[in-house]
Design a protein around this motif. Structure first.
Motif, short mmCIF file in Angstrom:
data_model
loop_
_atom_site.label_atom_id
_atom_site.label_comp_id
_atom_site.label_asym_id
_atom_site.label_seq_id
_atom_site.Cartn_x
_atom_site.Cartn_y
_atom_site.Cartn_z
N GLN A 1 -30.46 35.77 -5.15
CA GLN A 1 -30.36 34.55 -5.95
C GLN A 1 -29.10 33.77 -5.61
N THR A 44 -41.62 35.29 -0.55
CA THR A 44 -41.92 35.37 -1.98
C THR A 44 -42.26 34.02 -2.59
N ASP A 46 -42.17 33.11 -5.87
CA ASP A 46 -41.26 32.61 -6.89
C ASP A 46 -40.02 31.98 -6.28
N THR A 47 -39.53 32.53 -5.16
CA THR A 47 -38.38 31.95 -4.49
C THR A 47 -38.72 30.57 -3.95
N ARG A 81 -41.07 28.51 -4.96
CA ARG A 81 -41.28 27.56 -6.06
C ARG A 81 -39.96 27.14 -6.70
N ARG A 82 -39.06 28.09 -6.86
CA ARG A 82 -37.83 27.83 -7.61
C ARG A 82 -36.84 26.95 -6.85
N SER A 129 -52.05 30.65 -7.36
CA SER A 129 -52.41 32.00 -6.93
C SER A 129 -53.57 31.95 -5.93
N GLU A 143 -48.85 38.42 -7.73
CA GLU A 143 -47.59 37.80 -7.33
C GLU A 143 -46.41 38.74 -7.54
N SER A 162 -42.28 39.30 -5.70
CA SER A 162 -41.33 38.65 -6.60
C SER A 162 -39.89 39.08 -6.35
N GLN A 193 -37.77 38.06 -8.93
CA GLN A 193 -37.25 38.00 -10.29
C GLN A 193 -36.97 39.42 -10.77
N THR A 211 -39.36 41.47 -12.94
CA THR A 211 -40.69 41.84 -12.46
C THR A 211 -40.64 42.83 -11.30
#
Length: 275
Positions: free
Chosen positions: A181, A204, A206-207, A209-210, A234, A249, A253, A255, A258
């Protein structure tokens, strides 16, 4: 700004990148996702000219990068800095000297051999380290730092080149979630504050998207998705990864909450899971 036209790379009978097309018309942060072997690293290496294209063109501000040789090619590699998964630092050299190596392309052979750096460059290197939160480690050997700190040193070295584009090849694949992060936040700040284009290979969802403004998905060497982070559903992810309805997902991840989620769908390597 940057245009990739029908870019192809073959290794014998194998096609690593297959007629890739990509247009970037303004500074942006792009995440390229896909399974291992999808062609992500090969694509970045061709953009940086670490690998030559078999077919196609890379145009930057109207100039054909694929045709550059000698000094012009080295100048392009300064404008298009590369960050690697394994940092590529000199372990026994101090941190600030590692950062100063980002100026090698514009220094004489004599100065390079004897590590002679202008005081102005030394101050600039320390300022960049301070910006990344690791200035206190400047006199330490690179090998004494944690993985996350070493990757920030590698980012600082790239910034010493004053590049227009930063390519990051799986920059957080070998890092724990906290350091991952920190590194991604640093790359995002560089994009926002400096107006530099950042293109990062990621595993990943989530990475991507974030941190990214745009997400490109690759499968079997081809670009199969190019859109906004919110369009990375998805269903789209299943298509990119070649997975079935059981795709989770949580398997990709970063995060922290998760990481312990169990999954029987896509089972990445340890480095992919931490990415």
């Amino acid at each position: 700004m940057l245009r990739i036209e029908k870019l192809t790379k073959r290794f014998g009978a194998n096609t690593a990148v297959d007629t890739a097309n990509l247009d970037i018309d303004k500074p942006v942060m792009i995440g390229i996702i896909g399974r291992s072997g999808a062609g992500k690293s090969t694509l970045l290496r061709m953009i940086n000219r670490l690998a030559d294209a078999t077919e196609g063109r890379i145009l930057f501000e109207g100039r054909d990068v694929t045709q550059l040789t000698g000094k012009a090619k080295r100048a392009w590699q300064s404008d298009c800095a590369m960050i690697f998964q394994q940092f590529n630092l000199v372990p026994r050299m101090d941190v600030v000297s590692n950062v100063l190596h980002g100026t090698l392309n514009r220094r004489s052979t004599f100065a390079t051999m004897f590590n002679l750096f202008p005081m102005e460059d030394i101050h600039r290197a320390i300022d960049i380290l301070d910006r990344l939160g690791i200035a206190e480690h400047a006199p330490k050997r690179a090998e004494a730092l944690s993985g996350g700190q070493q990757q920030r040193v590698a980012i600082a070295r790239a910034l010493m080149q004053d590049p227009k584009i930063i390519l990051a090849d799986e920059p957080i694949a070998s890092l724990d979630p906290m350091n991952a992060q920190t590194v991604m936040e640093a790359l995002r700040r560089i994009h926002e504050e400096d107006g530099r284009t950042v293109i990062a290979n990621l595993h990943t969802l989530d990475t991507a998207r974030r941190y990214c403004d745009r997400v490109v998905g690759m499968r079997d060497g081809r670009i199969v998705f190019d859109g906004l982070p919110e369009q990375l559903t998805s269903g789209v992810a299943r298509e990119i990864y070649g997975a079935g309805e059981e795709f989770s997902e949580a398997a990709t991840s970063t995060q922290i909450e998760t990481l312990d989620a169990s999954t029987h769908a896509l089972r990445p390597t340890r480095s992919e899971a931490l990415l």
